[in-house]
Design a protein around this motif. Structure first.
Motif, short mmCIF file in Angstrom:
data_model
loop_
_atom_site.label_atom_id
_atom_site.label_comp_id
_atom_site.label_asym_id
_atom_site.label_seq_id
_atom_site.Cartn_x
_atom_site.Cartn_y
_atom_site.Cartn_z
N LYS A 89 0.35 -1.75 0.25
CA LYS A 89 0.13 0.16 -0.11
C LYS A 89 1.47 1.35 0.04
N GLU B 149 0.90 4.28 -2.76
CA GLU B 149 0.24 5.48 -2.91
C GLU B 149 1.40 6.77 -3.53
N CYS C 206 2.64 4.53 -7.70
CA CYS C 206 1.43 4.25 -8.52
C CYS C 206 0.76 5.52 -8.78
N TYR C 207 0.34 6.17 -7.46
CA TYR C 207 -1.11 7.47 -7.35
C TYR C 207 -0.47 8.38 -8.18
N HIS D 224 -2.37 7.30 -11.31
CA HIS D 224 -3.24 6.43 -10.82
C HIS D 224 -4.01 7.02 -10.05
N ASN D 225 -4.24 7.80 -9.41
CA ASN D 225 -4.37 7.99 -8.11
C ASN D 225 -6.40 8.59 -8.28
N THR E 155 -8.32 12.19 -8.52
CA THR E 155 -8.07 12.68 -9.39
C THR E 155 -9.05 12.53 -10.45
N ARG F 173 -7.74 12.97 -15.67
CA ARG F 173 -6.75 11.41 -15.22
C ARG F 173 -6.06 11.29 -16.68
N PRO G 271 -7.69 4.91 -12.08
CA PRO G 271 -7.29 4.18 -11.19
C PRO G 271 -7.11 2.91 -10.86
N MET G 272 -6.70 2.40 -9.46
CA MET G 272 -6.21 1.63 -9.16
C MET G 272 -7.39 0.53 -9.06
N GLU H 282 -9.53 2.30 -2.85
CA GLU H 282 -10.44 3.18 -3.24
C GLU H 282 -10.58 3.67 -4.43
#
Length: 181
Positions: free
Chosen positions: A37, A41, A44-45, A48-49, A52, A57, A61-62, A130
């Motif tokens: 995680k 965060e 990757c975020y 891939h947040n 956003t 984007r 997203p993940m 998330e």
């Protein structure tokens, strides 16, 4: 007042004694965050947040990645292998997300260690990720690989951009210009 000090001393001395009675108060536990995680965060975020907004984007997203790779009762080990395969060599044939590739392009090659990719993939497989605002509504009708929905969305976006261009209302920011082409 003169009795207050002796009473206070007695209360303090009694309160400081060790008790064998169980403690029923609130204990705060330090919960270790999964290393996958943390890496996800921090690394990757960036692209891939889930926070956003959809129009800003640059990558899915993940949770969308998890949903595309975790299908048909895939085992955790195979899930990890498929994620590793794509991250090590991000080419179209290694992707399980042709709609995302069409919309965002291929992900640039990343230089993560195998153990870091494994930790991220294991965290993704085992945990609820998330969800961006509106994610469930946007993805409930997608069947299969989602290419048709993405193509329709792109056609509508491009036609809207073209109409705005003809009317002189097109905003030539980098992202809009790139989507116009």
């Amino acid at each position: 007042m003169k009795y207050l000090i002796p009473i206070l001393l007695v209360v303090i001395s009694l309160g400081c004694q060790k008790s064998d009675k169980p403690f029923y108060g609130i204990k705060t536990a330090i919960v270790e965050q999964h290393p996958g995680k943390k890496i996800m965060e921090m690394q990757c975020y960036v692209c891939h947040n889930p926070a956003t907004p959809e129009e800003n984007r640059i990558a899915p997203p993940m949770i969308a990645i998890k949903n595309h790779y975790k299908k048909n009762n895939i085992s955790k080990e195979n899930f990890v292998k498929e994620i590793q395969k794509f991250i090590k060599n991000p080419v179209v044939k290694n992707s399980k997300m042709p709609g995302a590739v069409k919309k965002f392009g291929l992900m640039p090659r990343q230089y993560f260690s195998e153990s870091a990719i494994r930790q991220i993939a294991e965290y993704m497989y085992d945990n609820e990720l998330e969800r961006p605002v509106g994610f469930d509504e946007n993805h409930k009708n997608i069947k299969g690989n989602g290419i048709i929905k993405v193509q329709i969305k792109n056609i509508l976006r491009y036609s809207h951009n073209y109409i705005n261009f003809l009317n002189g209302k097109f905003d030539f920011t980098y992202r809009n210009f790139y989507s116009f082409l």
